[in-house]
Design an enzyme around this catalytic site. Structure first.
Site, PDB file in Angstrom:
ATOM      1  N   TYR A  50     -15.075   5.896   8.226  1.00 59.51           N
ATOM      2  CA  TYR A  50     -14.025   6.256   7.138  1.00 59.51           C
ATOM      3  C   TYR A  50     -14.428   5.892   5.927  1.00 59.51           C
ATOM      4  CZ  TYR A  50      -9.319   6.444   5.377  1.00 59.51           C
ATOM      5  OH  TYR A  50      -7.925   6.900   4.579  1.00 59.51           O
ATOM      6  N   THR A  59      -4.756  10.481  -0.690  1.00 56.05           N
ATOM      7  CA  THR A  59      -6.215  10.391  -0.219  1.00 56.05           C
ATOM      8  C   THR A  59      -6.456  11.210   0.706  1.00 56.05           C
ATOM      9  OG1 THR A  59      -5.316   8.782   1.394  1.00 56.05           O
ATOM     10  CG2 THR A  59      -6.304   7.848  -0.749  1.00 56.05           C
ATOM     11  N   HIS A 112       0.944  -1.094   0.112  1.00 54.52           N
ATOM     12  CA  HIS A 112      -0.012   0.000  -0.056  1.00 54.52           C
ATOM     13  C   HIS A 112       0.930   1.261  -0.132  1.00 54.52           C
ATOM     14  CE1 HIS A 112      -3.376   2.350   0.082  1.00 54.52           C
ATOM     15  NE2 HIS A 112      -4.059   1.516   0.788  1.00 54.52           N
TER      16      HIS A 112
END
Length: 780
Positions: free
Chosen positions: A590, A603, A478
């Site tokens: 979230y 993000t 990630h």
């Protein structure tokens, strides 16, 4: 060892008669062709740098400017207003009287060309500045459909005009605006508004006091440092976000950070494992070629010409995350001519180029089949070596330094880390199949998320998994990029069936008989270098993950949009309704939103549990009238859309507060407010996987080619992770995860309980029925 001899370009021996030199012309030819490929890539990079360096103009536009300046000078006019003469006076040229006329004309020509170049560069900077100003305008996003303001009506054609030239992948990078730093008063007020429905009156008063104290004292000091960074850095968030959220995390990245992507739901192009691997690897390498040549079209906001930042594509291939004691490091290599392959405990290096030529899919299939047919056992300590990448980071860093810093272990580890990507040839079968399709789909998700905890290399930018029955999947690290970038890649790879298969399921093409065998990696791992502790940590984490995947087919965005509601808002409200019925209350929710409208943007968090959504759910559960529910639902939907737009345009809450917290740590000061904000658990973590290349699959004519999307593990131990993908007009796929260790959560609805726990399907359908019923009564 035949392949080793073929790699030697020449051999020589010393004899009594002298030196006996033996040249291998075949090897020299291979070296020559590989060098040609390397130089072609260098030339391509230089050419692309020139093209994107002058965007939105073109390199050929210099010629038009130069011709225009020379033409005006020929007509006895000075367009430079004396600058050409000034330039001519400073040229380091000398000439004799006999040739003064010719040399003077030459000096004038050179001066005119220098002025033309300076004028051309000035025009480029002006155009780029104008484009940057235009891309900094985001008010269009907040305007209702069909109600475009006059400013936006002027803005649209100007953006189209300045971006009309065909751009390369990175052409817009220098024209994208920088992420703005929100006013601290706005961030604090938005934060308090977001937590109001989650706190009691005394709790909210205490938090308000902390927030006001922070805003009036320490906050302004931290804000000044943050604004200074924003002036200096390209993006004031991204580098700290990458380092402190991802690279400095010392826990396992498997499940906690890495995520997965799935194959087609109903279609398996071939059941031949080697053939599926051959086409998949070829498609990935063709995609890498397009990235290197910048031939991919820049991603844009759907339905617009507004470009998105493409910086995350740079580290897609030839990248690995190397462990450290305090922090990990992302390492990226410009090129790699091989991939690393794992099969039944053995590691291989598979060369994918031959004499500068990319191997055909059939040749790669043949090489993969050689690996599958290899019956040699794993070397001692080799089989479960990958568990080091699945466990805690500090033991892996220490093990790497002690046992993998020299010798054959270092050489073999370098091959894995420098590979274009990692491939696992799994010996299991997966997919939605057999007598228990839903259960098998859940097991498929768990396999992609963590596998056996040692048969994936979780440090690689991404690992491709090819199963025994031809199904495929992907596990992505990630830290280097977010899911939309990987999803764009994976959509193309799923389209790899267009490379073609023969009737018996094999790849198309011919095979060169002289291809060397895949190279088996060699290890010398001491007996004391046990990976059992890392494997135990990873196995406990994997066993605790509960995954549930289901395709929702009753309706999709087509029916939702008929209710004049945003599909994403509809799904988010449905998820909150599911959580409310599951846990009897609301939680901090979230939703990931991109900030790629800005340079190097990643993000932002959409705090989708709002006052409006809570009011609607409370009214729905308490049996309020349809008119009141309609009104509250409309408000909740509009509020969610507004929150999402604010997050996309740099007016979010959480990244700003995160950076203020980092600054406070650098300054060595404590903030009770920031400490409490950063420690709040996200018990409902959600993300939408966008379908970005809708032209690849015609779902109306080929409804079987449906992608399942992907998923991730839960963020909180007592919470849920929910990923969803809106496919076509009539389907939504959900991926729900939780932990078995928490008795209050369950990803899979338990039919033996009095209530279905987190049954998204039931609540999603029930909410849609309610809204549709209201619509039919013409209240909407």
């Amino acid at each position: 060892m035949a392949e080793a001899h073929q790699a030697v370009a020449f051999q020589f021996t010393i004899t009594p008669e002298g030196i006996d030199l033996q040249l291998s012309y075949q090897a020299l030819n291979q070296i020559y062709l590989s060098g040609v490929r390397s130089w072609k890539k260098r030339v391509s990079r230089v050419r692309n740098s020139l093209i994107k360096g002058v965007y939105p103009a073109s390199p050929s536009s210099w010629l038009f400017v130069a011709i225009g300046i020379l033409a005006t000078m020929y007509m006895q006019s000075d367009p430079s207003m004396g600058l050409i003469t000034k330039i001519q006076q400073h040229l380091p040229l000398r000439y004799t009287t006999a040739m003064s006329v010719a040399n003077a004309q030459g000096q004038t020509m050179v001066s005119a060309l220098v002025f033309s170049t300076l004028l051309w560069l000035s025009l480029i900077l002006a155009l780029r500045f104008c484009l940057k100003l235009l891309l900094s305008y985001h008010q269009w996003m907040f305007e209702k459909h069909g109600r475009m303001s006059n400013t936006t009506k002027v803005w649209v054609p100007l953006v189209r005009l300045l971006s009309s030239r065909k751009p390369l992948l990175y052409s817009y990078q220098s024209s994208l605006p920088h992420l703005p730093v929100p006013a601290i008063q706005d961030t604090v007020s938005r934060y308090l508004e977001s937590v109001r429905p989650l706190l009691t009156d005394p709790e909210f008063k205490r938090m308000s006091d902390l927030a006001n104290e922070f805003e009036s004292n320490l906050g302004n000091r931290l804000q000044r440092y943050l604004k200074l960074k924003a002036l200096w850095a390209t993006n004031y968030v991204s580098d700290w976000w990458e380092e402190y959220v991802y690279l400095r995390s010392r826990g396992p990245i498997m499940v906690n950070s890495n995520y997965y992507g799935m194959d087609f739901l109903y279609v398996t192009p071939t059941s031949v494992q080697a053939a599926r691997a051959g086409n998949t690897i070829t498609a990935l390498l063709l995609y890498r070629r397009k990235v290197n040549r910048e031939e991919l079209k820049p991603s844009r906001v759907p339905g617009t010409v507004i470009p998105l930042c493409a910086a995350q594509c740079e580290r897609m291939f030839n990248t690995t995350r190397t462990p450290g004691v305090e922090t990990d490091v992302l390492q990226h290599w410009l090129d790699s001519e091989f991939v690393a392959v794992y099969h039944r405990g053995r590691y291989f290096r598979l060369w994918v180029y031959r004499a500068g030529r990319l191997l055909s899919p059939r040749e790669i299939e043949d090489q993969i089949q050689r690996i599958l047919d290899d019956a040699s056992p794993p070397l001692p300590g080799e089989e479960k070596l990958g568990a080091l990448t699945a466990g805690d980071r500090i033991p892996w860093a220490q093990m790497r330094k002690q046992y993998f810093s020299s010798g054959v272990n270092k050489r073999s580890l370098d091959i894995i880390e420098r590979a274009a990507f990692f491939v696992t040839l799994d010996d299991e079968e997966q997919g939605m199949r057999g007598d228990d399709p839903e259960g098998n789909l859940d097991r498929y998700a768990k396999s992609l998320l963590h596998g056996k905890c040692y048969d994936r290399w979780f440090d690689k930018s991404f690992s491709v998994v090819i199963y025994k029955n031809g199904k495929s999947g992907l596990n992505a690290e990630h830290s280097w990029a977010d899911a939309p970038t990987v999803a764009h890649l994976w959509e193309v790879i799923l389209d790899a069936f267009q490379l073609g298969y023969t009737e018996d399921g094999h790849c198309k093409g011919d095979v060169e008989p002289s291809l060397p065998q895949p190279q088996r990696l060699v290890w010398n791992i001491p007996a004391e270098a046990q990976v059992s502790s890392s494997l135990a940590v990873a196995q406990a984490l994997a066993d605790d993950v509960d995954c549930h995947v289901f395709p929702f087919r009753e309706f999709g965005k087509g029916r939702i949009k008929k209710c004049r509601v945003s599909p994403d808002a509809f799904i988010q409200i449905s998820l909150q309704l599911a959580y409310y019925r599951d846990r009897g209350g609301f939680c901090l929710t979230y939703e990931a939103s991109m900030t790629r409208l800005f340079r190097e943007g990643r993000t932002e968090t959409v705090r989708s549990c709002s006052n409006e959504s809570c009011a609607f759910i409370t009214a729905l559960e308490s049996g309020e009238t349809e008119e009141e529910c309609r009104r509250l639902f409309q408000l909740a939907s509009e509020r969610h859309q507004n929150l999402y737009r604010m997050a996309m345009t740099g007016a979010g809450i959480d990244r700003h507060l995160f950076c203020l917290y980092v600054v406070s740590k650098y300054l060595g000061v404590e903030s009770p407010f920031l400490k409490e904000v950063l420690s709040e658990p996200w018990r409902l973590s959600t993300s939408q996987t966008p379908v970005q290349q809708m032209n690849l699959f015609d779902l109306k004519n080929h409804p079987d080619f449906i992608s399942l999307g992907g998923g991730f593990g839960p963020v909180a131990d007592d919470g849920y992770g929910v990923s969803y993908i809106i496919v076509g007009e009539d389907m939504v796929n959900f991926h729900v995860s939780s932990k078995y260790s928490c008795s209050q959560t369950s990803a899979v609805p338990n039919l033996f309980c009095t209530t279905d726990r987190f049954n998204v399907r039931q609540y999603f359908h029930g909410l849609a029925f309610k809204v549709s019923q209201i619509q039919q009564n013409k209240i909407i």
